[in-house]
Design a protein around this motif. Structure first.
Motif, PDB file in Angstrom:
ATOM      1  N   GLY A 112      46.558 -72.224 -28.084  1.00  0.00           N
ATOM      2  CA  GLY A 112      48.275 -72.700 -28.464  1.00  0.00           C
ATOM      3  C   GLY A 112      49.119 -71.824 -28.904  1.00  0.00           C
ATOM      4  O   GLY A 112      47.968 -70.685 -29.719  1.00  0.00           O
ATOM      5  N   ILE A 113      49.621 -72.740 -28.445  1.00  0.00           N
ATOM      6  CA  ILE A 113      50.702 -70.537 -28.349  1.00  0.00           C
ATOM      7  C   ILE A 113      51.072 -70.154 -29.334  1.00  0.00           C
ATOM      8  O   ILE A 113      50.867 -68.966 -29.432  1.00  0.00           O
ATOM      9  N   ALA A 114      51.551 -71.566 -29.993  1.00  0.00           N
ATOM     10  CA  ALA A 114      52.088 -70.611 -31.334  1.00  0.00           C
ATOM     11  C   ALA A 114      50.856 -70.314 -32.449  1.00  0.00           C
ATOM     12  O   ALA A 114      51.302 -69.033 -33.071  1.00  0.00           O
ATOM     13  N   GLU A 115      49.846 -70.527 -32.500  1.00  0.00           N
ATOM     14  CA  GLU A 115      48.654 -69.593 -33.349  1.00  0.00           C
ATOM     15  C   GLU A 115      48.216 -68.901 -32.294  1.00  0.00           C
ATOM     16  O   GLU A 115      47.857 -67.763 -33.555  1.00  0.00           O
ATOM     17  N   ASP A 116      48.133 -69.045 -30.864  1.00  0.00           N
ATOM     18  CA  ASP A 116      47.576 -67.912 -30.480  1.00  0.00           C
ATOM     19  C   ASP A 116      48.506 -66.433 -30.959  1.00  0.00           C
ATOM     20  O   ASP A 116      48.110 -65.518 -31.048  1.00  0.00           O
ATOM     21  N   ALA A 117      50.390 -66.354 -30.428  1.00  0.00           N
ATOM     22  CA  ALA A 117      51.441 -65.903 -31.382  1.00  0.00           C
ATOM     23  C   ALA A 117      50.927 -64.918 -32.595  1.00  0.00           C
ATOM     24  O   ALA A 117      51.015 -63.687 -32.957  1.00  0.00           O
ATOM     25  N   ALA A 118      50.344 -65.918 -34.033  1.00  0.00           N
ATOM     26  CA  ALA A 118      49.788 -66.090 -34.976  1.00  0.00           C
ATOM     27  C   ALA A 118      49.240 -65.317 -35.466  1.00  0.00           C
ATOM     28  O   ALA A 118      48.887 -63.437 -35.640  1.00  0.00           O
ATOM     29  N   VAL A 119      48.072 -65.320 -34.290  1.00  0.00           N
ATOM     30  CA  VAL A 119      46.745 -64.131 -34.455  1.00  0.00           C
ATOM     31  C   VAL A 119      46.461 -63.261 -33.861  1.00  0.00           C
ATOM     32  O   VAL A 119      46.228 -62.123 -34.594  1.00  0.00           O
ATOM     33  N   THR A 120      48.001 -62.711 -32.937  1.00  0.00           N
ATOM     34  CA  THR A 120      47.670 -61.511 -32.013  1.00  0.00           C
ATOM     35  C   THR A 120      48.641 -61.363 -33.080  1.00  0.00           C
ATOM     36  O   THR A 120      48.311 -59.562 -33.506  1.00  0.00           O
ATOM     37  N   ARG A 121      49.685 -61.406 -33.713  1.00  0.00           N
ATOM     38  CA  ARG A 121      50.965 -60.576 -34.704  1.00  0.00           C
ATOM     39  C   ARG A 121      49.705 -59.933 -36.202  1.00  0.00           C
ATOM     40  O   ARG A 121      49.546 -58.515 -36.403  1.00  0.00           O
ATOM     41  N   ALA A 122      48.546 -60.960 -36.376  1.00  0.00           N
ATOM     42  CA  ALA A 122      47.670 -60.260 -37.722  1.00  0.00           C
ATOM     43  C   ALA A 122      46.730 -59.376 -36.483  1.00  0.00           C
ATOM     44  O   ALA A 122      46.129 -58.473 -37.466  1.00  0.00           O
ATOM     45  N   VAL A 123      46.503 -59.321 -35.439  1.00  0.00           N
ATOM     46  CA  VAL A 123      45.768 -58.366 -34.991  1.00  0.00           C
ATOM     47  C   VAL A 123      45.347 -57.166 -35.084  1.00  0.00           C
ATOM     48  O   VAL A 123      44.736 -55.981 -35.387  1.00  0.00           O
ATOM     49  N   ARG A 124      47.269 -57.213 -34.633  1.00  0.00           N
ATOM     50  CA  ARG A 124      47.936 -56.204 -34.386  1.00  0.00           C
ATOM     51  C   ARG A 124      48.398 -55.063 -35.619  1.00  0.00           C
ATOM     52  O   ARG A 124      47.796 -54.053 -36.195  1.00  0.00           O
ATOM     53  N   GLU A 125      48.237 -56.238 -36.614  1.00  0.00           N
ATOM     54  CA  GLU A 125      49.123 -55.362 -38.174  1.00  0.00           C
ATOM     55  C   GLU A 125      47.566 -54.711 -38.517  1.00  0.00           C
ATOM     56  O   GLU A 125      47.298 -53.870 -39.389  1.00  0.00           O
ATOM     57  N   ALA A 126      46.566 -55.676 -38.260  1.00  0.00           N
ATOM     58  CA  ALA A 126      44.585 -55.049 -38.952  1.00  0.00           C
ATOM     59  C   ALA A 126      44.226 -53.755 -38.199  1.00  0.00           C
ATOM     60  O   ALA A 126      43.356 -52.940 -38.962  1.00  0.00           O
ATOM     61  N   ILE A 127      44.689 -53.938 -37.079  1.00  0.00           N
ATOM     62  CA  ILE A 127      44.182 -52.475 -36.284  1.00  0.00           C
ATOM     63  C   ILE A 127      45.320 -50.895 -36.128  1.00  0.00           C
ATOM     64  O   ILE A 127      44.823 -50.282 -35.683  1.00  0.00           O
ATOM     65  N   GLY A 128      46.172 -51.778 -36.343  1.00  0.00           N
ATOM     66  CA  GLY A 128      47.613 -50.777 -36.525  1.00  0.00           C
ATOM     67  C   GLY A 128      47.494 -49.966 -34.870  1.00  0.00           C
ATOM     68  O   GLY A 128      47.530 -50.812 -33.811  1.00  0.00           O
ATOM     69  N   PRO A 129      49.078 -49.474 -35.066  1.00  0.00           N
ATOM     70  CA  PRO A 129      49.627 -49.302 -33.860  1.00  0.00           C
ATOM     71  C   PRO A 129      49.149 -48.407 -32.389  1.00  0.00           C
ATOM     72  O   PRO A 129      49.036 -48.250 -31.304  1.00  0.00           O
ATOM     73  N   ASP A 130      47.558 -47.713 -32.950  1.00  0.00           N
ATOM     74  CA  ASP A 130      46.872 -46.318 -32.290  1.00  0.00           C
ATOM     75  C   ASP A 130      46.092 -47.535 -31.781  1.00  0.00           C
ATOM     76  O   ASP A 130      44.890 -45.887 -31.197  1.00  0.00           O
ATOM     77  N   VAL A 131      45.693 -48.599 -31.786  1.00  0.00           N
ATOM     78  CA  VAL A 131      44.066 -48.880 -31.121  1.00  0.00           C
ATOM     79  C   VAL A 131      45.154 -49.961 -30.446  1.00  0.00           C
ATOM     80  O   VAL A 131      45.394 -51.073 -30.348  1.00  0.00           O
ATOM     81  N   ALA A 132      44.523 -49.960 -28.830  1.00  0.00           N
ATOM     82  CA  ALA A 132      45.004 -50.417 -27.974  1.00  0.00           C
ATOM     83  C   ALA A 132      44.448 -51.933 -28.089  1.00  0.00           C
ATOM     84  O   ALA A 132      43.077 -51.816 -28.452  1.00  0.00           O
ATOM     85  N   LEU A 133      45.767 -53.111 -27.598  1.00  0.00           N
ATOM     86  CA  LEU A 133      44.947 -54.379 -27.818  1.00  0.00           C
ATOM     87  C   LEU A 133      45.388 -55.219 -26.453  1.00  0.00           C
ATOM     88  O   LEU A 133      46.325 -55.160 -25.825  1.00  0.00           O
ATOM     89  N   MET A 134      44.466 -55.617 -26.247  1.00  0.00           N
ATOM     90  CA  MET A 134      44.416 -56.827 -24.641  1.00  0.00           C
ATOM     91  C   MET A 134      44.022 -57.930 -25.247  1.00  0.00           C
ATOM     92  O   MET A 134      43.890 -58.371 -26.568  1.00  0.00           O
TER      93      MET A 134
END
Length: 163
Positions: A112-134
């Motif tokens: 689901g688009i909304a859930e995916d966007a929220a999870v992506t945001r949470a993962v990015r916040e957890a790993i920080g800006p220096d770890v690549a996210l795909m």
């Protein structure tokens, strides 16, 4: 369903190029992409493996040598579980990979688009800006939905959006 095995039994497995061309030509009427080519790829990999074992060298050497000395690895996982909150356990798992030294992680999306966007945001916040996210949707979205999600998560510096 066509069986490829009879075409290969008794053939010289060291003739990788000739055998690839023969199988490809015989399968051409069944399609030149998708499952046909995926199956042929499996056969091709096996033939190169046989050839490498025959000559006692890694297959990459037969193909002209290694193109690099190192390959950057990324952590994949981040699968949905039957229970629990993905907004909690996925960022925790991703942070664990980063703590182990992975410089990139791949997140499964397609829920689901909304859930995916929220999870992506949470993962990015957890790993920080220096770890690549795909992200990898595994064919869950059509082009319109994928573009919508891509636009929503673009701000999280996505390295690639797969399938």
């Amino acid at each position: 369903v066509q069986s490829i095995a009879p075409w290969l039994i008794g053939e010289d497995p060291l003739r990788t190029g000739v055998l690839w061309q023969m199988v490809y030509a015989r399968l051409r009427d069944h399609g030149q992409k998708g499952v046909v080519i995926q199956g042929l790829s499996g056969i091709d990999i096996a033939l190169w493996d046989i050839k490498g074992k025959h000559f006692g060298v890694p297959a990459h050497q037969l193909l002209g040598g290694a193109a690099r000395k190192e390959v950057a690895a990324y952590a994949t996982g981040l699968y949905r579980r039957k229970s629990g909150d993905p907004l909690k356990y996925l960022p925790e798992e991703a942070a664990g990979y980063a703590a182990e030294g992975f410089r990139a992680v791949k997140l499964k999306v397609g829920f689901g688009i909304a859930e995916d966007a929220a999870v992506t945001r949470a993962v990015r916040e957890a790993i920080g800006p220096d770890v690549a996210l795909m992200v990898d949707a595994n064919h869950a979205y059509d082009a319109v939905a994928a573009i919508r999600l891509g636009r929503m998560i673009e701000r999280y510096d996505i390295g690639w959006f797969e399938e």
